[in-house]
Scaffold this active site. Sequence first.
Site, PDB file in Angstrom:
ATOM      1  N   HIS A  20       0.829  -1.202   0.000  1.00 34.37           N
ATOM      2  CA  HIS A  20       0.000   0.000   0.000  1.00 34.37           C
ATOM      3  C   HIS A  20       0.869   1.260   0.000  1.00 34.37           C
ATOM      4  O   HIS A  20       1.791   1.365   0.792  1.00 34.37           O
ATOM      5  CB  HIS A  20      -0.911  -0.036   1.218  1.00 34.37           C
ATOM      6  CG  HIS A  20      -1.976   0.994   1.201  1.00 34.37           C
ATOM      7  ND1 HIS A  20      -2.595   1.417   2.339  1.00 34.37           N
ATOM      8  CD2 HIS A  20      -2.559   1.674   0.188  1.00 34.37           C
ATOM      9  CE1 HIS A  20      -3.508   2.328   2.043  1.00 34.37           C
ATOM     10  NE2 HIS A  20      -3.494   2.500   0.739  1.00 34.37           N
ATOM     11  N   ASP A  28       6.861   6.138 -21.001  1.00 32.42           N
ATOM     12  CA  ASP A  28       7.089   6.003 -22.438  1.00 32.42           C
ATOM     13  C   ASP A  28       8.559   5.638 -22.666  1.00 32.42           C
ATOM     14  O   ASP A  28       9.346   5.528 -21.725  1.00 32.42           O
ATOM     15  CB  ASP A  28       6.674   7.274 -23.187  1.00 32.42           C
ATOM     16  CG  ASP A  28       7.474   8.520 -22.805  1.00 32.42           C
ATOM     17  OD1 ASP A  28       8.613   8.406 -22.306  1.00 32.42           O
ATOM     18  OD2 ASP A  28       6.953   9.631 -23.034  1.00 32.42           O
ATOM     19  N   HIS A 100       5.270  17.337 -15.546  1.00 31.07           N
ATOM     20  CA  HIS A 100       6.233  16.351 -16.036  1.00 31.07           C
ATOM     21  C   HIS A 100       7.491  16.400 -15.160  1.00 31.07           C
ATOM     22  O   HIS A 100       8.059  15.357 -14.824  1.00 31.07           O
ATOM     23  CB  HIS A 100       6.578  16.626 -17.503  1.00 31.07           C
ATOM     24  CG  HIS A 100       7.577  15.666 -18.057  1.00 31.07           C
ATOM     25  ND1 HIS A 100       7.275  14.348 -18.319  1.00 31.07           N
ATOM     26  CD2 HIS A 100       8.889  15.820 -18.366  1.00 31.07           C
ATOM     27  CE1 HIS A 100       8.354  13.734 -18.779  1.00 31.07           C
ATOM     28  NE2 HIS A 100       9.342  14.606 -18.816  1.00 31.07           N
ATOM     29  N   TRP A 123       3.328  12.339 -23.712  1.00 34.38           N
ATOM     30  CA  TRP A 123       2.790  12.540 -22.367  1.00 34.38           C
ATOM     31  C   TRP A 123       2.444  11.227 -21.657  1.00 34.38           C
ATOM     32  O   TRP A 123       1.754  11.228 -20.658  1.00 34.38           O
ATOM     33  CB  TRP A 123       1.540  13.442 -22.384  1.00 34.38           C
ATOM     34  CG  TRP A 123       1.757  14.751 -23.036  1.00 34.38           C
ATOM     35  CD1 TRP A 123       1.323  15.126 -24.279  1.00 34.38           C
ATOM     36  CD2 TRP A 123       2.481  15.864 -22.533  1.00 34.38           C
ATOM     37  NE1 TRP A 123       1.722  16.401 -24.562  1.00 34.38           N
ATOM     38  CE2 TRP A 123       2.443  16.890 -23.502  1.00 34.38           C
ATOM     39  CE3 TRP A 123       3.167  16.113 -21.350  1.00 34.38           C
ATOM     40  CZ2 TRP A 123       3.047  18.106 -23.319  1.00 34.38           C
ATOM     41  CZ3 TRP A 123       3.771  17.339 -21.172  1.00 34.38           C
ATOM     42  CH2 TRP A 123       3.701  18.318 -22.159  1.00 34.38           C
ATOM     43  N   ASN A 125       3.352   9.049 -19.368  1.00 39.75           N
ATOM     44  CA  ASN A 125       4.108   8.700 -18.166  1.00 39.75           C
ATOM     45  C   ASN A 125       3.166   8.773 -16.968  1.00 39.75           C
ATOM     46  O   ASN A 125       2.541   9.812 -16.738  1.00 39.75           O
ATOM     47  CB  ASN A 125       5.286   9.650 -17.982  1.00 39.75           C
ATOM     48  CG  ASN A 125       6.207   9.617 -19.183  1.00 39.75           C
ATOM     49  OD1 ASN A 125       6.808   8.595 -19.477  1.00 39.75           O
ATOM     50  ND2 ASN A 125       6.299  10.731 -19.895  1.00 39.75           N
TER      51      ASN A 125
END
Length: 170
Positions: A20, A28, A100, A123, A125
């Site tokens: 947890h 990518d 990012h 994008w 990721n």
Amino acid sequence: MRPNSILHPELAKALAECGHTDIIMVTDAGFPIPKDAHRIDLGFYAGQADVLDILRMLRKEIFVEEVAFATEVKTHHPDLYKNIQEIYTGSGAVFKGTTHENLVENLAPKAKVVIRSGSLNAWANFALVASTDPFAWFTEENIEILPAYVERRKRITENEVPSLSRINGQ
């Protein structure tokens, strides 16, 4: 071989070791993975294995309470955003927007495992925060269910479509 299970032994082991709140990054092909990260490279050719295929597989294998990704996904790559919504509908996971830079500088170094795809999808990721089965915990009588579990159970029961609504971790 185990039917309907992950065949990649290192990936199966890494997921089994997660608990947890552990972070699992799915990236990518060009994501700058920290040099000391537990890296599992599933990218073998441009576009293969695709990040969406990996996320679909993980959706079947692990409980996720949070999916963090760059907010630009919603505005700059609406098809990817729609796919992510479809994958996590009814999962109970919430979407958290970030930058990012935060994915690279803060979340990737904390990740228990980083799974690199061969995706050239802009994008693409994602930081997945591992969770537990919200229906398996707090089942005894005379025990109060934590509000977070009540909310996750509700999102799952109502087959809620997750939506990106706020920035986190900047």
